[in-house]
Design a protein around this motif. Structure first.
Motif: not given
Length: 413
Positions: A311-312, A330-334, A348-354, A374-379
């Motif tokens: 992911s990135g 840039y690398p990201l988690e999910g 919003c990097d999923g379970a990795a937070g905002l 925090i589990d993030t989805f939409d912003v």
């Protein structure tokens, strides 16, 4: 021509990775998509305005004037009074069978209900009215989840219809998986089925209003509607745009479509007929996009759910719209949704937070904040505050010079 039966040819061009195998290698964990069904009679009666209720699965977020609308996946829209961002209040639920997207202009709310386009009058938010229903105008509005197996079970196509999907992890024979992806799969999905005030959607939106036009993307088309007469949209010719289209974003005279294969750019100088300009291919991954200045910011989510292994964040130079070029990754988690406010980039990097970045120098993004746990989805970055939804909670933040600060949370369930 309008048709009532949609033949969807799914050619699986990528393999999704197994999570865990037995020692003998015969079994592995796979994603299995199972349909959510209702009767056609329930579908026709599936729109109503009711009292606030707990959310089941929070989806996309939309802002209009002092109100926030949060999708409850495949069920409808929660209406929240945000006159006081420090204390938002749920005030109603708009029940819409199969709904995943909305858009608002001048107190008219447009929402999908599988293949139908609903029009609601929200000028009196305490007395929302259903004023129009355009049947079968979102002809191919089928959101296919990424999965290893699709199980249809017993479906009575004469009296039932699929309104959505749930995806679960199950152990299956590896040879069944390998056999399945060694051939093409034919599936028949049978469904009979400005001075103006426009709301703000997110990077995950599939609906976008630009002036007197509503653009709604399905998996491979741009559905175009003239909404000059707000209560009576005119269904225009669809524009074919490829496969696996997931999101739509507008900047000036261009539409930017995010897909599982890349980003597509369309010119809407002639708004009734979007014209293909170019594409940027990035491989197979889930992909929302936002644009600011000469750059498009694309988050790619890998893993079992989306096909890619990593992911990135991809930053694409679009100064020449006909020739988009990858500038930096840039690398990201999910990651899921993202947004931009001035020089701040929110992801919003999923379970990795905002995660909040200073994007002044795209070659060297500086992280300003990281809200973990925090589990993030939409912003959605608004003018005065940031809206973010995740794990059935609405978060609101205020902007500070070099960071942001939480001002309120609202439990949606």
């Amino acid at each position: 021509m309008k048709i009532k039966v949609v033949l969807v040819l799914i050619i699986i061009s990528f393999g999704l990775f197994s999570c865990e195998k037995d020692e003998d290698g015969k079994y592995a964990d796979y994603l299995v998509a199972k349909p959510l069904k209702i009767t056609k009679a329930e579908f026709k009666e599936g729109v109503d305005i009711i009292a606030p209720m707990p959310i089941d699965e929070s989806g996309k977020i939309y802002s209009y004037e002092n109100y926030i609308f949060i999708n409850d996946k495949y069920k409808g829209v929660h209406v929240i009074d945000n006159t006081n961002p420090s204390s938002p209040k749920k005030i109603a639920f708009i029940k819409i069978a199969g709904n995943v997207d909305i858009s608002v202009k001048d107190d008219y709310l447009y929402a999908d209900s599988i293949t139908d386009l609903m029009v609601l009058d929200i000028s009196d938010i305490q007395n929302i009215k259903i004023i129009n229903r355009l049947e079968n105008v979102l002809r191919d509005n089928v959101v296919w989840p990424a999965a290893d197996f699709y199980e249809y079970g017993e479906i009575d196509y004469e009296n039932e219809m699929i309104i959505g999907w749930e995806t679960v992890t199950e152990r299956r024979l590896v040879e069944d998986y390998e056999e399945r992806f060694g051939r093409e799969i034919d599936v028949v999905f049978n469904m009979e089925t400005d001075a103006s005030s426009v709301g703000q959607g997110s990077s995950l939106a599939r609906f976008k209003i630009v002036d007197d036009y509503l653009y709604a993307v399905d998996s491979h088309n741009i559905n175009v509607f003239n909404i000059e007469d707000l209560g009576n949209p005119e269904d225009l010719e669809d524009v074919y745009a490829g496969f696996d289209i997931e999101t739509i974003f507008n900047r000036g005279n261009y539409l930017f479509l995010g897909s599982m294969r890349g980003m597509y750019i369309y010119d809407i100088t002639t708004p009734a007929t979007p014209t293909f300009v170019s594409e940027f291919e990035h491989g197979t991954a889930c992909d929302p996009v936002v644009v600011d200045g000469d750059y498009a910011y694309v988050t790619l989510r890998g893993g079992n759910e989306c096909g890619a292994t990593e992911s990135g964040l991809f930053i694409v130079d679009i100064s020449d719209m006909a020739n988009p070029v990858l500038e930096k990754t840039y690398p990201l988690e999910g990651p899921y949704g993202l947004g931009i406010k001035d020089e701040k980039l929110f992801i919003c990097d999923g379970a990795a937070g905002l995660k909040v970045y200073d994007k002044t120098d795209i070659a060297d993004l500086k992280q300003l904040n990281h809200f973990k746990n925090i589990d993030t989805f939409d912003v959605i970055p608004l003018e005065n505050q940031l809206l973010m939804v995740g794990d059935e909670v609405l978060y609101q933040y205020e902007y500070l010079n070099n960071n942001i600060k939480l001002i309120s949370t609202l439990e949606l369930n």
